[in-house]
Design a protein around this motif. Structure first.
Motif, PDB file in Angstrom:
ATOM      1  N   THR A   1       2.846   7.971 -23.495  1.00  0.00           N
ATOM      2  CA  THR A   1       3.193   7.144 -22.341  1.00  0.00           C
ATOM      3  C   THR A   1       2.416   5.840 -22.459  1.00  0.00           C
ATOM      4  N   HIS A   2       2.973   4.818 -21.869  1.00  0.00           N
ATOM      5  CA  HIS A   2       2.302   3.514 -21.929  1.00  0.00           C
ATOM      6  C   HIS A   2       2.546   2.789 -20.623  1.00  0.00           C
ATOM      7  N   TYR A   3       1.539   2.057 -20.169  1.00  0.00           N
ATOM      8  CA  TYR A   3       1.637   1.315 -18.917  1.00  0.00           C
ATOM      9  C   TYR A   3       1.200  -0.125 -19.128  1.00  0.00           C
ATOM     10  N   ALA A   4       1.888  -1.012 -18.452  1.00  0.00           N
ATOM     11  CA  ALA A   4       1.416  -2.393 -18.425  1.00  0.00           C
ATOM     12  C   ALA A   4       0.108  -2.437 -17.643  1.00  0.00           C
ATOM     13  N   ASP A   5      -0.758  -3.354 -18.008  1.00  0.00           N
ATOM     14  CA  ASP A   5      -2.069  -3.432 -17.354  1.00  0.00           C
ATOM     15  C   ASP A   5      -1.951  -3.573 -15.841  1.00  0.00           C
ATOM     16  N   PHE A   6      -0.925  -4.294 -15.397  1.00  0.00           N
ATOM     17  CA  PHE A   6      -0.832  -4.578 -13.974  1.00  0.00           C
ATOM     18  C   PHE A   6      -0.383  -3.377 -13.136  1.00  0.00           C
ATOM     19  N   VAL A   7      -0.039  -2.246 -13.782  1.00  0.00           N
ATOM     20  CA  VAL A   7       0.319  -1.042 -13.014  1.00  0.00           C
ATOM     21  C   VAL A   7      -0.569   0.145 -13.333  1.00  0.00           C
ATOM     22  N   LYS A   8      -1.464  -0.021 -14.284  1.00  0.00           N
ATOM     23  CA  LYS A   8      -2.335   1.099 -14.650  1.00  0.00           C
ATOM     24  C   LYS A   8      -3.132   1.581 -13.442  1.00  0.00           C
ATOM     25  N   GLY A   9      -3.164   2.899 -13.281  1.00  0.00           N
ATOM     26  CA  GLY A   9      -3.886   3.483 -12.166  1.00  0.00           C
ATOM     27  C   GLY A   9      -3.070   3.566 -10.884  1.00  0.00           C
ATOM     28  N   ARG A  10      -1.909   2.912 -10.868  1.00  0.00           N
ATOM     29  CA  ARG A  10      -1.077   2.918  -9.658  1.00  0.00           C
ATOM     30  C   ARG A  10       0.272   3.596  -9.902  1.00  0.00           C
ATOM     31  N   PHE A  11       0.827   3.420 -11.080  1.00  0.00           N
ATOM     32  CA  PHE A  11       2.149   3.977 -11.412  1.00  0.00           C
ATOM     33  C   PHE A  11       1.986   5.119 -12.397  1.00  0.00           C
ATOM     34  N   THR A  12       2.866   6.104 -12.279  1.00  0.00           N
ATOM     35  CA  THR A  12       2.875   7.221 -13.207  1.00  0.00           C
ATOM     36  C   THR A  12       4.305   7.489 -13.649  1.00  0.00           C
ATOM     37  N   ILE A  13       4.504   7.549 -14.958  1.00  0.00           N
ATOM     38  CA  ILE A  13       5.824   7.849 -15.507  1.00  0.00           C
ATOM     39  C   ILE A  13       5.828   9.296 -15.977  1.00  0.00           C
ATOM     40  N   SER A  14       6.952   9.971 -15.759  1.00  0.00           N
ATOM     41  CA  SER A  14       7.070  11.361 -16.189  1.00  0.00           C
ATOM     42  C   SER A  14       8.519  11.641 -16.528  1.00  0.00           C
ATOM     43  N   SER A  15       8.723  12.698 -17.283  1.00  0.00           N
ATOM     44  CA  SER A  15      10.091  13.048 -17.656  1.00  0.00           C
ATOM     45  C   SER A  15      10.355  14.517 -17.375  1.00  0.00           C
ATOM     46  N   ASP A  16      11.567  14.792 -16.993  1.00  0.00           N
ATOM     47  CA  ASP A  16      12.060  16.163 -16.855  1.00  0.00           C
ATOM     48  C   ASP A  16      13.154  16.307 -17.900  1.00  0.00           C
ATOM     49  N   ASN A  17      12.786  16.847 -19.047  1.00  0.00           N
ATOM     50  CA  ASN A  17      13.730  16.901 -20.159  1.00  0.00           C
ATOM     51  C   ASN A  17      14.923  17.798 -19.860  1.00  0.00           C
ATOM     52  N   ALA A  18      14.717  18.807 -19.048  1.00  0.00           N
ATOM     53  CA  ALA A  18      15.819  19.700 -18.709  1.00  0.00           C
ATOM     54  C   ALA A  18      16.885  18.969 -17.912  1.00  0.00           C
ATOM     55  N   LYS A  19      16.464  17.988 -17.128  1.00  0.00           N
ATOM     56  CA  LYS A  19      17.408  17.220 -16.304  1.00  0.00           C
ATOM     57  C   LYS A  19      17.702  15.850 -16.903  1.00  0.00           C
ATOM     58  N   ASN A  20      17.109  15.552 -18.063  1.00  0.00           N
ATOM     59  CA  ASN A  20      17.267  14.230 -18.676  1.00  0.00           C
ATOM     60  C   ASN A  20      16.992  13.111 -17.663  1.00  0.00           C
TER      61      ASN A  20
ATOM     62  N   SER B   1      11.079   9.686 -14.207  1.00  0.00           N
ATOM     63  CA  SER B   1      10.669   9.186 -12.896  1.00  0.00           C
ATOM     64  C   SER B   1       9.500   8.222 -13.027  1.00  0.00           C
ATOM     65  N   LEU B   2       9.434   7.315 -12.097  1.00  0.00           N
ATOM     66  CA  LEU B   2       8.317   6.377 -12.029  1.00  0.00           C
ATOM     67  C   LEU B   2       7.765   6.455 -10.602  1.00  0.00           C
ATOM     68  N   GLN B   3       6.607   7.083 -10.487  1.00  0.00           N
ATOM     69  CA  GLN B   3       5.932   7.170  -9.187  1.00  0.00           C
ATOM     70  C   GLN B   3       5.090   5.925  -9.017  1.00  0.00           C
ATOM     71  N   MET B   4       5.371   5.181  -7.968  1.00  0.00           N
ATOM     72  CA  MET B   4       4.679   3.918  -7.741  1.00  0.00           C
ATOM     73  C   MET B   4       3.865   4.028  -6.461  1.00  0.00           C
TER      74      MET B   4
ATOM     75  N   GLY C   1       0.793  -1.219   0.000  1.00  0.00           N
ATOM     76  CA  GLY C   1       0.000   0.000   0.000  1.00  0.00           C
ATOM     77  C   GLY C   1       0.825   1.267   0.000  1.00  0.00           C
ATOM     78  N   GLY C   2       2.108   1.128   0.197  1.00  0.00           N
ATOM     79  CA  GLY C   2       2.991   2.291   0.245  1.00  0.00           C
ATOM     80  C   GLY C   2       3.402   2.780  -1.125  1.00  0.00           C
ATOM     81  N   SER C   3       4.303   3.758  -1.131  1.00  0.00           N
ATOM     82  CA  SER C   3       4.732   4.393  -2.373  1.00  0.00           C
ATOM     83  C   SER C   3       6.253   4.488  -2.436  1.00  0.00           C
ATOM     84  N   LEU C   4       6.758   4.467  -3.644  1.00  0.00           N
ATOM     85  CA  LEU C   4       8.165   4.723  -3.921  1.00  0.00           C
ATOM     86  C   LEU C   4       8.244   5.504  -5.218  1.00  0.00           C
ATOM     87  N   ARG C   5       9.314   6.260  -5.347  1.00  0.00           N
ATOM     88  CA  ARG C   5       9.547   6.994  -6.593  1.00  0.00           C
ATOM     89  C   ARG C   5      10.921   6.616  -7.121  1.00  0.00           C
ATOM     90  N   LEU C   6      10.923   6.006  -8.301  1.00  0.00           N
ATOM     91  CA  LEU C   6      12.171   5.651  -8.951  1.00  0.00           C
ATOM     92  C   LEU C   6      12.577   6.756  -9.921  1.00  0.00           C
TER      93      LEU C   6
END
Length: 126
Positions: free
Chosen positions: A57-76, A79-82, A14-19
């Motif tokens: 953006t694309h998500y596998a079915d098993f993470v849809k609604g739970r994970f969010t991918i984003s990019s910071d192009n200035a920093k190259n 991130s994956l918010q889980m 139930g917790g969260s991590l950000r990769l």
């Protein structure tokens, strides 16, 4: 080209991590970035990907609604918010990048990556 993944760790169900995946040596204008994960004895599976060039953006079915991918192009950095993590999300997570050629961007299979970073371990406990 280098990819540096970070942010893994131990979290309860139930917790969260950000990769984060810091990418150097390529441009997000023509390289998509992908997160995969792997557990012992299993093939590496796609989790999420992002293409800045194609605005996709694309998500596998098993993470849809739970994970969010984003990019910071200035920093190259991608991130994956889980959120709402489950025990079955336990795996080593890898980021990879692939040149967008012939209209191929995201998603791509793991053997389609041009470069990989070292993995970061995510452990979800009960």
């Amino acid at each position: 080209v280098q990819l540096q993944a970070s942010g893994g760790g131990l979290v309860q169900t139930g917790g969260s991590l950000r990769l984060s995946c810091e990418v150097s040596g390529v441009s997000f204008d023509n390289y998509s970035v992908h997160w995969f994960r792997q557990t012992p004895g299993k093939e590496r599976e796609g989790v999420a990907c992002i293409s800045s060039g194609y605005h996709v953006t694309h998500y596998a079915d098993f993470v849809k609604g739970r994970f969010t991918i984003s990019s910071d192009n200035a920093k190259n950095t991608v991130s994956l918010q889980m959120n709402s993590l489950k025990m079955e999300d336990t795996a080593v997570y890898y980021c990879g990048t692939a040149e967008e050629k012939f209209g191929l961007a995201c998603p791509r299979p793991y053997h389609g990556m041009d470069y990989w970073g070292k993995g970061t371990l995510v452990t979800v406990s009960s």
